[in-house]
Design a protein around this motif. Structure first.
Motif, PDB file in Angstrom:
ATOM      1  N   UNK A 164       0.881  -1.161   0.000  1.00 57.76           N
ATOM      2  CA  UNK A 164       0.000   0.000   0.000  1.00 57.76           C
ATOM      3  C   UNK A 164       0.919   1.211   0.000  1.00 57.76           C
ATOM      4  N   UNK A 165       0.763   2.068  -0.992  1.00 56.81           N
ATOM      5  CA  UNK A 165       1.621   3.239  -1.086  1.00 56.81           C
ATOM      6  C   UNK A 165       1.023   4.369  -0.264  1.00 56.81           C
ATOM      7  N   UNK A 166       1.882   5.006   0.518  1.00 54.27           N
ATOM      8  CA  UNK A 166       1.421   6.049   1.436  1.00 54.27           C
ATOM      9  C   UNK A 166       2.361   7.239   1.377  1.00 54.27           C
ATOM     10  N   UNK A 167       1.850   8.342   1.895  1.00 56.72           N
ATOM     11  CA  UNK A 167       2.623   9.579   1.949  1.00 56.72           C
ATOM     12  C   UNK A 167       2.273  10.308   3.242  1.00 56.72           C
ATOM     13  N   UNK A 168       3.169  11.162   3.679  1.00 59.94           N
ATOM     14  CA  UNK A 168       2.966  11.957   4.890  1.00 59.94           C
ATOM     15  C   UNK A 168       2.064  13.157   4.594  1.00 59.94           C
TER      16      UNK A 168
ATOM     17  N   UNK B 118       2.268  18.286  -2.394  1.00 64.22           N
ATOM     18  CA  UNK B 118       1.364  17.652  -3.349  1.00 64.22           C
ATOM     19  C   UNK B 118       2.156  17.190  -4.572  1.00 64.22           C
ATOM     20  N   UNK B 119       3.191  17.947  -4.942  1.00 62.02           N
ATOM     21  CA  UNK B 119       4.042  17.546  -6.065  1.00 62.02           C
ATOM     22  C   UNK B 119       4.670  16.181  -5.805  1.00 62.02           C
ATOM     23  N   UNK B 120       5.165  15.950  -4.590  1.00 66.69           N
ATOM     24  CA  UNK B 120       5.737  14.646  -4.251  1.00 66.69           C
ATOM     25  C   UNK B 120       4.681  13.539  -4.344  1.00 66.69           C
TER      26      UNK B 120
ATOM     27  N   UNK C   5       2.395   8.788 -10.100  1.00 69.26           N
ATOM     28  CA  UNK C   5       2.826   8.555 -11.482  1.00 69.26           C
ATOM     29  C   UNK C   5       3.842   7.421 -11.555  1.00 69.26           C
ATOM     30  N   UNK C   6       4.800   7.425 -10.643  1.00 69.27           N
ATOM     31  CA  UNK C   6       5.851   6.397 -10.611  1.00 69.27           C
ATOM     32  C   UNK C   6       5.269   5.000 -10.402  1.00 69.27           C
ATOM     33  N   UNK C   7       4.254   4.899  -9.547  1.00 67.38           N
ATOM     34  CA  UNK C   7       3.671   3.601  -9.210  1.00 67.38           C
ATOM     35  C   UNK C   7       2.477   3.234 -10.086  1.00 67.38           C
ATOM     36  N   UNK C   8       2.048   4.151 -10.941  1.00 68.73           N
ATOM     37  CA  UNK C   8       0.925   3.882 -11.835  1.00 68.73           C
ATOM     38  C   UNK C   8      -0.395   3.722 -11.092  1.00 68.73           C
ATOM     39  N   UNK C   9      -0.588   4.545 -10.067  1.00 67.93           N
ATOM     40  CA  UNK C   9      -1.801   4.475  -9.256  1.00 67.93           C
ATOM     41  C   UNK C   9      -2.479   5.842  -9.226  1.00 67.93           C
ATOM     42  N   UNK C  10      -3.737   5.873  -8.809  1.00 73.17           N
ATOM     43  CA  UNK C  10      -4.501   7.106  -8.817  1.00 73.17           C
ATOM     44  C   UNK C  10      -4.768   7.695  -7.450  1.00 73.17           C
ATOM     45  N   UNK C  11      -4.292   7.047  -6.402  1.00 75.08           N
ATOM     46  CA  UNK C  11      -4.531   7.555  -5.050  1.00 75.08           C
ATOM     47  C   UNK C  11      -3.479   7.005  -4.096  1.00 75.08           C
ATOM     48  N   UNK C  12      -3.255   7.757  -3.032  1.00 74.34           N
ATOM     49  CA  UNK C  12      -2.328   7.346  -1.975  1.00 74.34           C
ATOM     50  C   UNK C  12      -3.021   7.445  -0.628  1.00 74.34           C
ATOM     51  N   UNK C  13      -2.652   6.569   0.263  1.00 70.40           N
ATOM     52  CA  UNK C  13      -3.086   6.667   1.646  1.00 70.40           C
ATOM     53  C   UNK C  13      -2.188   7.714   2.306  1.00 70.40           C
ATOM     54  N   UNK C  14      -2.764   8.539   3.158  1.00 73.93           N
ATOM     55  CA  UNK C  14      -1.991   9.523   3.905  1.00 73.93           C
ATOM     56  C   UNK C  14      -1.871   9.007   5.332  1.00 73.93           C
ATOM     57  N   UNK C  15      -0.633   8.755   5.750  1.00 71.72           N
ATOM     58  CA  UNK C  15      -0.370   8.237   7.087  1.00 71.72           C
ATOM     59  C   UNK C  15       0.387   9.265   7.903  1.00 71.72           C
ATOM     60  N   UNK C  16      -0.097   9.507   9.108  1.00 71.43           N
ATOM     61  CA  UNK C  16       0.563  10.409  10.049  1.00 71.43           C
ATOM     62  C   UNK C  16       1.043   9.565  11.223  1.00 71.43           C
ATOM     63  N   UNK C  17       2.353   9.357  11.292  1.00 70.48           N
ATOM     64  CA  UNK C  17       2.952   8.491  12.312  1.00 70.48           C
ATOM     65  C   UNK C  17       2.303   7.110  12.328  1.00 70.48           C
ATOM     66  N   UNK C  18       2.078   6.539  11.136  1.00 63.75           N
ATOM     67  CA  UNK C  18       1.527   5.201  11.007  1.00 63.75           C
ATOM     68  C   UNK C  18       0.019   5.098  11.126  1.00 63.75           C
TER      69      UNK C  18
END
Length: 121
Positions: free
Chosen positions: A18-22, A27-29, A35-48
């Motif tokens: 599961x790809x996640x971001x802080x 937003x650019x990151x 784009x790199x992973x070929x997906x349309x959404x990311x989970x946003x995780x704050x300290x897990x």
């Protein structure tokens, strides 16, 4: 009726990536990672912990249409914070009914508030 757990096992198992971001990342990151992973959404995780989700739709509607800078905007400023979660024991029909009844397009399977796997409609 098939459960979420059974559905996910057929798609690579509960341990699939599961790809996640802080929430503090730009937003650019987030867009680069999608784009790199070929997906349309990311989970946003704050300290897990699940804090929300960010999608291409969020980017298009909240950055592009408003002329904002994706480099100068943090993920938490445009993410969807209200994410519907279900246990892996719920049936697929239960999840579909829940999604139809909500305005959200995503659901996450969460155990003890820790993200296990994301299911996209």
């Amino acid at each position: 009726m098939k459960t979420v757990k059974q559905l996910l096992q057929g798609k690579g198992g509960m341990g699939a990536v599961v790809y996640a971001i802080s929430p503090t990342a730009s937003v650019l990151d987030a867009v680069k990672l999608m784009a790199e992973k070929g997906i349309g959404a990311l989970v946003v995780l704050d300290e897990g912990r699940l804090a929300g989700m960010i999608s291409e739709r969020d980017y298009a509607r909240k950055i592009i249409l408003h002329g904002r800078s994706s480099q100068d905007t943090a993920v938490h400023e445009i993410m969807t914070a209200k994410v519907i979660t279900v246990s892996s024991e719920k049936t697929v029909d239960d999840c579909m009914a829940l999604m139809r009844a909500s305005i959200s397009f995503s659901s996450a399977s969460v155990r003890s508030s820790l993200l296990m796997r994301m299911v996209m409609r």
